[in-house]
Design a protein around this motif. Sequence first.
Motif, PDB file in Angstrom:
ATOM      1  N   THR A 164       2.162 -14.341   3.089  1.00 35.92           N
ATOM      2  CA  THR A 164       1.166 -13.326   3.425  1.00 35.92           C
ATOM      3  C   THR A 164       0.329 -12.990   2.188  1.00 35.92           C
ATOM      4  O   THR A 164       0.687 -13.339   1.059  1.00 35.92           O
ATOM      5  CB  THR A 164       1.844 -12.032   3.940  1.00 35.92           C
ATOM      6  OG1 THR A 164       2.708 -11.528   2.911  1.00 35.92           O
ATOM      7  CG2 THR A 164       2.649 -12.314   5.199  1.00 35.92           C
ATOM      8  N   ALA A 202       1.880 -13.803  -1.406  1.00 32.99           N
ATOM      9  CA  ALA A 202       3.283 -13.431  -1.584  1.00 32.99           C
ATOM     10  C   ALA A 202       4.186 -14.611  -1.238  1.00 32.99           C
ATOM     11  O   ALA A 202       3.734 -15.614  -0.664  1.00 32.99           O
ATOM     12  CB  ALA A 202       3.621 -12.238  -0.691  1.00 32.99           C
ATOM     13  N   LYS A 203       5.469 -14.510  -1.581  1.00 37.32           N
ATOM     14  CA  LYS A 203       6.418 -15.601  -1.333  1.00 37.32           C
ATOM     15  C   LYS A 203       6.546 -15.945   0.146  1.00 37.32           C
ATOM     16  O   LYS A 203       6.850 -17.081   0.505  1.00 37.32           O
ATOM     17  CB  LYS A 203       7.790 -15.244  -1.911  1.00 37.32           C
ATOM     18  CG  LYS A 203       7.826 -15.275  -3.435  1.00 37.32           C
ATOM     19  CD  LYS A 203       9.204 -14.956  -3.969  1.00 37.32           C
ATOM     20  CE  LYS A 203       9.214 -15.014  -5.501  1.00 37.32           C
ATOM     21  NZ  LYS A 203      10.545 -14.672  -6.059  1.00 37.32           N
ATOM     22  N   TYR A 210      -5.794 -10.395   5.682  1.00 37.14           N
ATOM     23  CA  TYR A 210      -5.441  -9.220   4.872  1.00 37.14           C
ATOM     24  C   TYR A 210      -6.026  -7.955   5.484  1.00 37.14           C
ATOM     25  O   TYR A 210      -5.354  -6.912   5.575  1.00 37.14           O
ATOM     26  CB  TYR A 210      -5.970  -9.435   3.454  1.00 37.14           C
ATOM     27  CG  TYR A 210      -5.753  -8.281   2.509  1.00 37.14           C
ATOM     28  CD1 TYR A 210      -4.473  -7.939   2.081  1.00 37.14           C
ATOM     29  CD2 TYR A 210      -6.834  -7.540   2.030  1.00 37.14           C
ATOM     30  CE1 TYR A 210      -4.274  -6.886   1.193  1.00 37.14           C
ATOM     31  CE2 TYR A 210      -6.646  -6.492   1.143  1.00 37.14           C
ATOM     32  CZ  TYR A 210      -5.361  -6.168   0.731  1.00 37.14           C
ATOM     33  OH  TYR A 210      -5.173  -5.130  -0.143  1.00 37.14           O
ATOM     34  N   GLU A 221      -4.178 -13.336  -3.832  1.00 33.60           N
ATOM     35  CA  GLU A 221      -2.804 -13.473  -4.317  1.00 33.60           C
ATOM     36  C   GLU A 221      -1.857 -13.572  -3.118  1.00 33.60           C
ATOM     37  O   GLU A 221      -1.850 -12.701  -2.247  1.00 33.60           O
ATOM     38  CB  GLU A 221      -2.446 -12.284  -5.207  1.00 33.60           C
ATOM     39  CG  GLU A 221      -3.310 -12.247  -6.466  1.00 33.60           C
ATOM     40  CD  GLU A 221      -2.987 -11.076  -7.374  1.00 33.60           C
ATOM     41  OE1 GLU A 221      -2.584 -10.016  -6.848  1.00 33.60           O
ATOM     42  OE2 GLU A 221      -3.134 -11.217  -8.597  1.00 33.60           O
ATOM     43  N   ALA A 240      -0.791 -10.783  -0.639  1.00 36.20           N
ATOM     44  CA  ALA A 240      -0.271  -9.631  -1.381  1.00 36.20           C
ATOM     45  C   ALA A 240      -1.402  -8.736  -1.878  1.00 36.20           C
ATOM     46  O   ALA A 240      -1.226  -7.539  -2.064  1.00 36.20           O
ATOM     47  CB  ALA A 240       0.567 -10.113  -2.568  1.00 36.20           C
ATOM     48  N   GLY A 241      -2.561  -9.310  -2.095  1.00 30.35           N
ATOM     49  CA  GLY A 241      -3.696  -8.529  -2.577  1.00 30.35           C
ATOM     50  C   GLY A 241      -4.862  -9.430  -2.931  1.00 30.35           C
ATOM     51  O   GLY A 241      -4.734 -10.668  -2.948  1.00 30.35           O
ATOM     52  N   ASP A 298      -3.267 -20.922  -1.701  1.00 26.00           N
ATOM     53  CA  ASP A 298      -1.814 -21.126  -1.707  1.00 26.00           C
ATOM     54  C   ASP A 298      -1.371 -22.495  -2.185  1.00 26.00           C
ATOM     55  O   ASP A 298      -0.176 -22.753  -2.308  1.00 26.00           O
ATOM     56  CB  ASP A 298      -1.247 -20.878  -0.301  1.00 26.00           C
ATOM     57  CG  ASP A 298      -1.766 -21.894   0.711  1.00 26.00           C
ATOM     58  OD1 ASP A 298      -2.869 -22.441   0.489  1.00 26.00           O
ATOM     59  OD2 ASP A 298      -1.080 -22.147   1.708  1.00 26.00           O
TER      60      ASP A 298
END
Length: 367
Positions: A141, A137-138, A328, A135, A143-144, A26
């Motif tokens: 968390t 997310a905004k 995740y 990856e 995303a993948g 991140d």
Amino acid sequence: VAAFVTPDSALDVEALKRGNSTYFPDRVVPMLPFELSADACSLKEGKDRQCMAVEIIFDRSGTKRSHKFLRAVMRSAGALSYEEAQQAIDGKPTDRAASLLDSVLKPLWSAYAALSRARNERGPLELDLPERKVEIAKDGTVAGIRTKERLDAHRLIEELMIQANVCAAEELEKQKIGLLYRVHDAPSDAKIAALSEFLKTLDVKWPLGERTQTRRFNSLLADFQEGDNAQAVSEIVLRTQSQAIYSAENIGHFGLNLTHYAHFTSPIRRYADLVVHRGLISAFNLGKDGTSERESVRLKEIGEHISGTERRAMAAERAAKDRYIAAYLEGEVGAVFDAKINGVTNFGLFLTLDETGADGLVPIRTL
């Protein structure tokens, strides 16, 4: 970078303390302040940037004929991603890449074709383990998690950087300027013995008396390339290798099969490269911001320190990625995944999930 980060300045003290930039899923913890690492010393499309450059002449066989180091001003013709450059070469250029296809990209790929011939002759270790990208997310968390595709565009830049690094090591040694080599020792006898024991479980014999060579490892990797055990063999070959370090003494680089190697291409994010840049400035009288006398007598100490900061960064990056993957998977309880067993003990099985690369333990009491 050497013009901004001069020996013993406050910037230099902090850069040495960090040793390198650290890359988390991140964020980046940079070696140098944002104003340098992401602006003044970072390439921007269409903007002039001062740099240390090396011009290298190769023949069509990929053999180096000459090289020349200089301080220069460069302008990035286009901030293409690896994927964008590869798509252009594969016949699907974006508008931006199309304007650079004939003038920049095709000649670059032709140069890479020549270098590839020489690389194949050299026979470096051809380990190509999957690299997974988390990856975010905004909202912070996961995303993948995807496996990054390894493209010829990646290999092209990698090979060009290797050649530049070789030139830096050769030149500083020729000029009798102290430098930090990037060295990689051959595997130890103990690690080769462990590899041999593992390979017996796959009905493969590894003669212990033979001199260890990268070509022997490459032959082993090729034998299992298409089978179910490809990743397991790649992992054990990786674990068999010694760890590369920075050293004022040259023992060569086993993995790359090179006798002279020093990091030169990333002074924004590695202190070792900054030391090499300063050495080249001194070697060619390119300014007053070259190697200081104090630095030149501390090369052994600096090499040991930044080898340690590199290991620290790698451990932190690995731990952060593991936490994100665990977070995740927390929402996937009860799901079914393909996995491979990569270790067996008296208390359970160690597994690696194919999709995410997550490692886990199945306790024996649950079997």
